[in-house]
Design an enzyme around this catalytic site. Structure first.
Site, PDB file in Angstrom:
ATOM      1  N   GLY A 148       8.509   7.300   0.858  1.00 27.25           N
ATOM      2  CA  GLY A 148       7.397   7.041  -0.111  1.00 27.25           C
ATOM      3  C   GLY A 148       6.292   7.988   0.623  1.00 27.25           C
ATOM      4  O   GLY A 148       6.049   8.312   1.806  1.00 27.25           O
ATOM      5  N   CYS A 149       5.167   8.490  -0.595  1.00 27.40           N
ATOM      6  CA  CYS A 149       3.601   9.180  -0.019  1.00 27.40           C
ATOM      7  C   CYS A 149       2.998   7.808   0.553  1.00 27.40           C
ATOM      8  O   CYS A 149       2.255   8.259   1.777  1.00 27.40           O
ATOM      9  CB  CYS A 149       3.157   9.555  -1.517  1.00 27.40           C
ATOM     10  SG  CYS A 149       2.890   7.900  -3.233  1.00 27.40           S
ATOM     11  N   TYR A 150       2.530   6.023  -0.033  1.00 26.13           N
ATOM     12  CA  TYR A 150       2.473   5.626   1.325  1.00 26.13           C
ATOM     13  C   TYR A 150       2.528   5.245   2.317  1.00 26.13           C
ATOM     14  O   TYR A 150       2.113   5.511   3.913  1.00 26.13           O
ATOM     15  CB  TYR A 150       2.004   4.185   0.143  1.00 26.13           C
ATOM     16  CG  TYR A 150       1.286   4.630  -1.331  1.00 26.13           C
ATOM     17  CD1 TYR A 150      -0.099   4.801  -1.148  1.00 26.13           C
ATOM     18  CD2 TYR A 150       0.974   4.134  -2.737  1.00 26.13           C
ATOM     19  CE1 TYR A 150      -0.972   5.007  -2.576  1.00 26.13           C
ATOM     20  CE2 TYR A 150       0.242   4.341  -3.901  1.00 26.13           C
ATOM     21  CZ  TYR A 150      -0.750   5.095  -3.578  1.00 26.13           C
ATOM     22  OH  TYR A 150      -1.533   4.733  -4.724  1.00 26.13           O
TER      23      TYR A 150
END
Lengths: 345, 345, 345, 345
Positions: A148-150
């Protein structure tokens, strides 16, 4: 390499097309879209005209797997599991930009994602695709669960100090700020220009589904159970994630020591940029690129290490890292097709 | 009331003019500006035409004090100290939007602001003007040290749980996000549109001059020495501050209990809006208004209380609160001239 | 005055609530919303809490007309015609923010709006509500067709020079730039933050439905058939319309003469601000206010008059002007509840 | 090719560095900066780290010319004339991003730019570097006067219809909207974030210095004296220019005919994208790329052709086109190093 993109018209899908259209070793062979089926991708996104003019096909995933060497999926996890099985059976490769293949423990996935799917999760030959940490495994996997991006922005920032036990395992506070493209391409009230502009707001406080992914990986790095506090925010910009992370220092250490430790840890990682003491990351310094900037500060008054990381959420936070993984899976230089400078201003 | 504004053309100065031009009891009588001396304020800011068309005078502060009942100052602290003396001598009132009069201990001020000024700080009849905490003292003071924008958002958010010792005094992490107007009206590279747009960046990490102000007040509330970690960020919007604050919970408490505690604490405070569990503040919900929104979440997994507050940095964070204090100093209803609804969208 | 707002949760609806909640003579008595029926308006828009906490009702328009003195409608025109009939029958008043009652010739309306409705259009006692041009008629009408946002910015800018035949009737070019709130509150791809941010784009070039409204009024002013070229654009901001208008000068005239002509024409109009030669309007100079700024330049090289006007599309371009009309219809000062200064920065 | 950039730290300078750092045939050999002399360019712009880490030198232009094959200049015209002489004498090449070498008639330049410089303008072996119109001359010139950003967007849009006399030479109205990076890197009040955000405003109406450049070229295309009305606007975005151009049609022509005419005119021009009838350009569709999108509409009611063009002001409007010209001057494919897809979203 023949590549297929399932779910090609979302923001991560068209970012994949942007990268792969100019990738010397890739040939976009199959694109699917539920919403825009039968249209040309360059009609939906005129800026792609001349670079990619393929027809968007429907959901014939079997065909996609048959004619492609590698599949990128942005589909819901139920569909991705199906595609994953086809890929395994056909001896092809899959890079999934969703959560389906990011977890070690399937029950963990099911709990956080509220899923009732029953599959033999262990039979998938998969790896968590945070390239800098799992480079060798990525090379030899059939399926990559692209992070995921985070989590990408957080795990890269914390890995060196957790691994070296410079900070304690308690009170790890993660405060992340994301551009609105991270909320996806769906037309929802909360994503409208007039709602987001001039607005900074938290959401899913302490409840975001990227928490289990972060904790799984930090726990493995530290070889003990790590829990974190995580608050995502939307800020009025299109691209970028800035994560500000707060940890209690285990022992006396100088800012220069921390800098050296990060430099050493990432000495072979092209896309990681460690900033010298006194400099801080900013989202604009990585916009449009696959780089991750990491900087830090020590608050001596409270014995706190503050780590700040910046990525482009659609590049290193999604499609860029996916291509980075693809390069490894096919024996190419890791930065092939990705070696671009940030856009500024 | 005749009011003077010294330093009238910065963002807090023109915000004061915007408010006071429509305030039934105030008459703008003196405006000064170093940069735009001798021009009409409505030439510098055409949107004020018809509402305030006064000439901008130079630095005749003596005259200002003589002809006004109350002075608002946005001057550098050296000059403000001079004006403060004139005001005391003349029996007038001063509301200072800078740091000069915010501190109990002058040495503390001098250390953080690198100042060599020598004055008899205790002879100034002053109060820290966070209205909700010092209402009675504000009514009877000659000089108000109007709080900084970040401290306003932080102290209001923390006061109820520190006062009631719901949280422990360690590991208080404050992560604040501010619009660019908070960086002032000076033409600097870092404030240019093309540098700030599409950019989120931290600055003065663990070093910002609002830290001593925050710690002074939190320590008084908790009646013990409190230290905090504070990281300000610039996000691409003009107005607004969102502060996300992390504390360790002292004991078991439910989200509903926290809500009740805040409701009780601020039950007589018109400008404080406590959000029900499940709702979070956003800067757009208070833009252009003097309100402060406060919401919270408990992360049971880590026993952390997350408090989020939102203000308009130029209103409750500066000029709005200054007028709120002026109202009290002159026996007017606290919300006189300030009872406006946020602008949305 | 008891007021009802039909369709209260769109951007013009909540702007009406913002204005009317603080209007000394108005009492919000009925709010309807199809999408948010049965919720509190202050739950949908928390910033209204304490100012307006009414329940959103459904589509019982009969009840609305019965209990209110004046109805504001943001409904589709089919429904507005029904409400219009109820209002006439009940002797109440209606201010419609849609196109239903803006036209003199019903066939003209039907053609541009593709409508098959059959009604006795002439029996509605109505007026085109551009206040500055139709003030006396507004006072005595039961129904006001409140002007569109673009037409307001255009007709106000052109009326003085067309009336005085300073420009010729050919080659009138109107290039308008609007903030995204003008595109409404509907969740559509084209209104998403990530699509609109960093994007300037034309739409409905030479086809926008505000063209017939503009031409109807300009033709009446000039007492001859006037046609215009009109191109609307979306620019990345929430509020504001800037219209740049190009006309061929009929004869020799100086910039000062043009200025005097506008000053004279609008000498009794509180909300019109004519800028001195050398100054140009900007959307930020009117944001949040009901003012219209007008400026101009003469291009002597081509004998062209360039007129520029700026309004807040949700205020003078919609809800502000609607309240301005309401004030007139009920014998109140025109600027009651509307006399606010622009927000800046 | 060894390249030097004089004035390397402005927005067009760093955009040149971004492009040339990845250009297979170029080697950045000399960078100058008055403001940041002696610093590393990658210290001033950390995002360049690893791509370009050269020291910024001072104003030793002689050295620059001596060691480089081609010089890019963003200097004031007085200095550029000096550099031009050095380049001619040394048999090197110069691409000037300022106005110094854009004009056929030196008096014309002096009048519009208020210059008293006396030079033998005709002795410079130069060409106006609008690549699509002067490709062959660019190949053989020593000096290129790289076009202004607005003129590029305007001349490309008008050339086909002026050349073919589809429109008349009168009443050509040009309404351009530019992102704020076009206003340069200087810290001025008018370029501050808080002044530009949420603001659309015209400037230098009918007086902009790009007018003579536009008229010189349009007159040559049409082989008669052409005058235009030109109004530039600043809109709140960083990059991009959208020009909306209005012309009277000479004779009956369909939208399809116009489309065919443009397709034919630009059939060999890689960077020009003609949009099919019904589609309009937008700045976001070309952001970060060297493409120019052109679309149109016919307003039959007024017999007006509306042409719309979009470019990235820093790419095709400045540094991109400069490299396009460099490629031609050195016998390289025109799109070498420039063949990148727009960034979206």
């Amino acid at each position: 390499m023949k590549v297929g993109i399932l779910g090609a018209t979302g923001y991560t899908g068209i970012e994949l097309i942007r990268i792969l259209s100019k990738h010397a070793n890739a040939k976009i062979t199959y694109l699917s879209s539920k919403h825009f089926e039968s249209q040309l991708i360059s009609e939906v996104y005129p800026g792609l005209s001349g670079f990619c003019d393929k027809i968007l096909e429907g959901d014939d995933f079997k065909k996609a797997v048959a004619i492609c060497d590698v599949i990128f999926s942005t589909l819901p996890h139920e569909l991705t599991f199906e595609v994953g099985k086809m890929v395994i059976d056909a001896g092809k490769k899959l890079i999934d930009l969703g959560p389906a293949f990011r977890f070690d423990d399937f029950n963990f996935f099911k709990k956080w994602y509220g899923s009732n799917v029953e599959i033999e999760y262990d039979k998938y030959h998969k790896v968590y695709g945070l390239t800098e940490l799992y480079r060798e495994k990525v090379k030899n996997s059939q399926i990559v669960g692209n992070p995921g991006c985070y989590p990408t922005s957080v795990i890269l920032a914390l890995a060196p100090v957790l691994k070296n036990r410079v900070v304690v395992d308690k009170n790890i506070i993660i405060d992340s700020k994301s551009g609105v493209s991270g909320a996806g391409h769906e037309p929802k009230f909360s994503n409208l220009y007039s709602e987001c502009n001039e607005n900074t707001k938290p959401y899913k406080v302490a409840k975001h589904r990227h928490i289990p992914e972060i904790e799984q990986e930090l726990s493995k790095i530290m070889e003990q159970d790590v829990k974190v506090v995580f608050t995502p925010h939307l800020v009025p910009m299109t691209r970028g994630i800035l994560s500000t992370i707060y940890c209690n220092l285990e022992s006396d250490i100088t800012l220069e020591d921390v800098y050296d430790l990060y430099q050493e840890f990432y000495k072979n990682d092209y896309f990681i940029k460690i900033l010298k003491p006194g400099k801080y990351p900013s989202t604009k310094s990585v916009a449009g690129s696959n780089f991750c900037q990491i900087g830090f500060e020590i608050d001596e008054r409270t014995n706190t290490l503050i780590i700040i990381s910046a990525i482009d959420n659609l590049m290193k936070g999604a499609s860029g890292q996916a291509v980075q993984n693809m390069n490894l899976m096919f024996g190419l230089p890791e930065n092939k097709g990705l070696d671009v400078i940030r856009i500024f201003p």
